[in-house]
Design an enzyme around this catalytic site. Sequence first.
Site, mmCIF file in Angstrom:
data_model
loop_
_atom_site.group_PDB
_atom_site.id
_atom_site.type_symbol
_atom_site.label_atom_id
_atom_site.label_comp_id
_atom_site.label_asym_id
_atom_site.label_seq_id
_atom_site.Cartn_x
_atom_site.Cartn_y
_atom_site.Cartn_z
ATOM 1 N N SER A 1 48.903 30.330 -12.664
ATOM 2 C CA SER A 1 49.007 28.905 -12.346
ATOM 3 C C SER A 1 50.447 28.560 -11.958
ATOM 4 C CB SER A 1 48.506 28.083 -13.534
ATOM 5 O OG SER A 1 48.279 26.746 -13.185
ATOM 6 N N HIS B 1 39.662 28.175 -13.358
ATOM 7 C CA HIS B 1 41.111 28.376 -13.319
ATOM 8 C C HIS B 1 41.639 29.232 -14.470
ATOM 9 C CE1 HIS B 1 45.201 27.355 -12.116
ATOM 10 N NE2 HIS B 1 45.478 26.981 -13.347
ATOM 11 N N ASP C 1 37.700 27.386 -8.892
ATOM 12 C CA ASP C 1 38.902 26.830 -9.520
ATOM 13 C C ASP C 1 39.046 25.357 -9.117
ATOM 14 O OD1 ASP C 1 41.543 26.144 -10.265
ATOM 15 O OD2 ASP C 1 42.206 28.217 -10.044
#
Length: 307
Positions: free
Chosen positions: A105, A287, A260
């Site tokens: 991320s 995600h 995601d």
Amino acid sequence: MSSILNKSDFLKVSDKHTIYYEVCGNKNSEPILFLHGGPGMGFSDNDKRFFDFNKQLVIFFDQRGASRSIPYACTEENTTQNLVNDINKLLDFLNIKKVLVFGGSWGTTLGLVYAIQYPERVKGLLLRGVFINDKESIEHYLNGGVAKLYPKIWKRFSQNVPNDTSKSIIDYYFDKIKNGTDKEKMFFSYEWSFYEISIYKEYITQSEVEQILNRIPYQSLSIMEIHYLSNKCFLKDNYILDNISEINQIPVKIVHGKNDAICPVTTAIKLDSLLEKSELFIVDGGHSDSEPNIEKKLSQIIEDNMW
């Protein structure tokens, strides 16, 4: 004498900031640098599940203002460049010249920026849930892009901002977290983090979200995310894509969830298409690195040393 390290300590990186770090694993192995998400999330013992410390040496650290680093949730002297500089200070302190970088991320953003600026110190990149600080991704996350998939979550998140305010959602939350009463600071920090955790994993329940928020540093997560996103992560527009040629000789593995909701899969596809030594794995999932297929693929890449 054992070759296995398990060291934790603090490193002063500026007059204001001291970061917490851990070095775990076989000191004779090739080092891996783990970059946590957020910004502001910090790393946890759960992140260690990807590694075999008998075979690997892994450096973990809480970025400025995150989790156990001091001062907690501090946004002063806290920019992407500061974090890049901190990585060099930590690696120099540990006498490590070159690393494999594993980021998820926000950690993908930081890892890519670090590699662009210091390609000679990066042997390879493993990126999960790619975020490249592009306008489309930020708009998707903050201005209702997730509403079609998660209408109830978006409503809960957005309805905390009065209709009659001239502030954007991010500005309103930031003002309350920075300048509100103690009760408002806690409420808006919790609600910001509740929004993210509620959409970061497929089929997650409210009970699971609440359990996660009980064990993560959500105050540092909320204020640091807002601090960075409201400042475009302190990067020039398209910084990563415009400088992608700097890392074309670095092997890159990208793992991204097909569904995601935080970082659209189109971002990973775009990044992969511009890299010369990239391999993209799009798997079922959202995600989170705890999605079964994402976790499995990451573990396989690390175990097989696919660089």
